[in-house]
Design an enzyme around this catalytic site. Structure first.
Site, PDB file in Angstrom:
ATOM      1  N   GLU A  62       0.847  -1.182   0.000  1.00  0.00           N
ATOM      2  CA  GLU A  62       0.000   0.000   0.000  1.00  0.00           C
ATOM      3  C   GLU A  62       0.883   1.231   0.000  1.00  0.00           C
ATOM      4  O   GLU A  62       1.922   1.274   0.656  1.00  0.00           O
ATOM      5  CB  GLU A  62      -0.987   0.020   1.180  1.00  0.00           C
ATOM      6  CG  GLU A  62      -0.399  -0.142   2.545  1.00  0.00           C
ATOM      7  CD  GLU A  62      -1.464  -0.283   3.646  1.00  0.00           C
ATOM      8  OE1 GLU A  62      -2.651  -0.511   3.338  1.00  0.00           O
ATOM      9  OE2 GLU A  62      -1.086  -0.170   4.823  1.00  0.00           O
ATOM     10  N   ILE A  63       0.493   2.188  -0.791  1.00  0.00           N
ATOM     11  CA  ILE A  63       1.121   3.509  -0.803  1.00  0.00           C
ATOM     12  C   ILE A  63       0.009   4.464  -0.393  1.00  0.00           C
ATOM     13  O   ILE A  63      -0.997   4.585  -1.093  1.00  0.00           O
ATOM     14  CB  ILE A  63       1.685   3.871  -2.183  1.00  0.00           C
ATOM     15  CG1 ILE A  63       2.673   2.797  -2.657  1.00  0.00           C
ATOM     16  CG2 ILE A  63       2.366   5.233  -2.136  1.00  0.00           C
ATOM     17  CD1 ILE A  63       3.211   3.032  -4.064  1.00  0.00           C
TER      18      ILE A  63
END
Length: 375
Positions: A274-275
């Site tokens: 996840e960013i």
């Protein structure tokens, strides 16, 4: 009899020739696709998000976003840590120079710190997780928790009997963004041991989130194992009923539910990649949501994962257009992977087979995500 034998031979030869032709077509199609001459569209081209235009990679040390690469790891993970770092440094960070932050519930060894620091030219920080953010709280009813673990183990659920796994899920759900080492940063890219990146990232994903007002980016989406979260959705519904002010008017409920929220369809973003924007996790809505969940003890009485917790929160408390599918970032965490196709594959010089991707497999939720933008 000789005539029958001859006919059988002819039939066999014809079948073998047909198999050879089909194999040749498959190989040629795959090669053309990966070279970008054939672009395979998703189930509806109208919902394909535009990937950022090509941007020449910045020299090291010139990443412009207030961001870090975040790694939760143990000393015993060193080999897998170095492998993952090698992938991300090669495909992105050797040009961008974003700092690394490593967190552990125990002190990192000198060997770990020395070898990790040598694996990058970017700054590296090592932090100890506070005891109260990691270990099972004293108020949790251990008899009830142990019975829950026993029941899950009898059902063959992975990590069914693991308290450390539950500690990790709770920490990733509600505490990592409070760590002192992360306070200077807004954005993070989550990295885990033994993951792989297949493509050159030719732009800055942090800049992309910031400049396009996105809060959460993912690469893989599929169904959660319902037996690990039997009461999670009912708890979510109670929270929504008590705090309707936190639900966005333009939410992504239709990604999570097929009947307006009555039941959870189990779709979630796989959070080992996840960013995202930590300001969302630090905000009022998510803080109230996590506390509500945590107070039930569900992280320990059941096995609530940070993936469904994060996914439900961003889908309900933010407009759907603030989510982003990084379809051009090739990524693998065993046993699943996302591999780009067409122009995305060619631009990133991807070292993966674009047929080997979870995107539109039966267990994937990508179609449900894409349908959000047709509504």
């Amino acid at each position: 009899m000789a005539s029958i034998t001859l006919n059988r031979k002819r039939i066999l030869i014809a079948v073998l020739c047909l198999i050879a032709v089909l194999y040749w077509i498959t190989v040629v199609f795959s090669d053309l696709r990966q070279l970008g001459f054939i672009r395979v569209q998703s189930f509806n081209a109208e919902v394909d998000e535009k990937t950022p235009a090509f941007v020449a990679p910045r020299p090291i040390g010139e990443g412009t976003a207030n961001a870090t690469l975040l790694f939760l790891a143990r000393n015993s993970d060193l080999g897998g840590v170095l492998s993952s770092m090698g992938h991300l440094e090669e495909h992105f960070n050797k040009r961008a120079g974003y700092p690394w932050v490593f967190l552990n519930e125990e002190e990192f060894t000198e060997e770990f710190k020395t070898r990790v620091t040598a694996a990058t030219a970017a700054p590296v920080s090592f932090g100890l997780i506070p005891h109260e953010h990691w270990f099972q709280p004293d108020w949790v009813d251990e008899d009830r928790a142990s019975e829950g673990r026993r029941k899950m183990a009898s059902q063959g659920i992975i990590y069914a009997g693991s308290v450390p796994y539950r500690n990790m899920c709770r920490f990733n759900s509600g505490f990592f963004f409070h760590h002192p080492l992360l306070q200077p940063y807004r954005y993070y890219w989550r990295v885990e041991p033994d993951i792989k990146y297949f493509c050159d990232v030719t732009y800055d994903p942090f800049d992309y989130l910031r400049d396009n007002n996105k809060i959460y980016g993912f690469t893989i989406s599929f169904y959660e194992w319902e037996k690990t979260i039997p009461t999670l959705w009912e708890t979510v519904k109670k929270f929504i009923a008590e705090h309707p002010q936190y639900v966005s008017d333009e939410n992504a409920m239709n990604y999570l539910s097929d009947n307006g929220g009555e039941r959870y369809n189990l779709c979630h973003f796989w959070s080992n990649f996840e960013i995202a924007d930590m300001d969302f996790w630090r905000g009022e809505a998510y803080q109230a949501f996590f506390k509500y969940l945590d107070d039930t003890g569900g992280f320990y009485y059941e096995r609530w994962g940070d993936a469904p917790v994060h996914s439900i929160a961003v889908s309900l408390f933010a407009p759907k257009d603030r989510l982003h599918f990084f379809r051009d970032i090739g990524y693998r965490h065993e046993p699943f992977q996302h591999c780009p196709n067409g122009e995305d594959w060619a631009r990133g010089k991807c070292a993966c087979n674009s047929f080997d991707t979870l995107d539109y497999a039966p267990q994937s939720c990508i179609r449900r995500y894409e349908k959000l933008f047709l509504q």
